[in-house]
Design an enzyme around this catalytic site. Structure first.
Site: not given
Ligand code: G3P
Length: 224
Positions: A86
């Site tokens: 990633k």
């Molecule tokens: O991996 C990135 C993404 O899943 C972020 O999620 O929950 O931190 O907004 P969140």
């Protein structure tokens, strides 16, 4: 739509893999930090739980192209050549993606907030792009609409890149993207558990059990 787990909690990963048809695991530096464990300790355990063929997406941390390339090669060395690297969709990241794509490395463009970031990652050879649905919602935009627009851009430009929708806070966001046919979504364990938390569901199942027991006796099942 393939469903992946967006978490590094190995107990939760084992449980969800046992119950549901999960296609892989995604992490980012914040998720790894939340685990409180050293990055490769937890990532190698995740790899052993999900198997060598499952999709494991692991993020680079370095800010410059050369550092991103070193991070990517270390990730592949430690976790297997089929690991998806990633890479944030920023200029240094796009530059690294082009070089890694030439080497045949599987890539996921991440930190996607705008459709043109996704377009650029696809043009650089990314296999997936990860738009952040809930974070876009929180900025006052429509995260689901952004993901649909990215899908339309890919379809209308014949770009063979899949969407790995990320950052979910509720079932509705996931439902809308599933209905649209988005390739995959990565979701935290609590949101996966929440998909079935409607009290009507266990109430219906309990009523079936009670009716059957009235007929056959307490504790009886079809295994009579
Ligand atoms: O991996 C990135 C993404 O899943 C972020 O999620 O929950 O931190 O907004 P969140």
């Amino acid at each position: 739509m393939k469903l992946l787990i967006d978490d590094a909690n190995t107990a939760a990963i084992r449980r969800l893999y046992d119950y549901y048809p999960i296609a892989g695991v995604t992490t980012n530096p914040s998720i790894l930090a939340k685990s409180g464990r050293q990055p490769y300790d937890v990532l190698e355990e995740i790899r052993s739980i999900i198997g060598s063929d499952a999709d494991l997406h692991v993020q680079t941390v370095a800010g410059d192209t050369e550092g991103i390339l070193r991070d990517a090669h270390a990730i592949l060395r430690r976790l297997g050549d089929n690991t998806l690297v990633k890479i944030p969709c920023v200029p240094e990241g796009f530059r690294a993606m082009k070089k890694l794509h030439e080497e045949g490395v599987r890539l996921t463009g991440t930190a996607v907030y705008t459709p043109m970031q996704a377009y650029m990652a696809a043009m650089c050879g990314a296999e997936y792009v990860a738009p952040y649905v809930n974070r876009i919602d929180n900025m006052g935009f429509d995260g689901v609409a952004v993901v649909k627009q990215i899908q339309d851009i890919f379809d209308n430009n014949a770009l063979e890149c899949g969407i790995l929708a990320a950052s979910f806070k509720n079932s509705q966001q996931l439902l809308e993207l599933c209905a649209y046919g988005i390739a995959s979504a990565t979701v935290s364990p609590d949101v996966i558990d929440g998909l079935f938390s409607n009290p009507a569901i266990p109430a219906a199942v309990d009523a079936f059990t009670k009716d059957f027991e009235k007929l056959t006796g307490a504790g009886k099942t079809m295994d009579l």
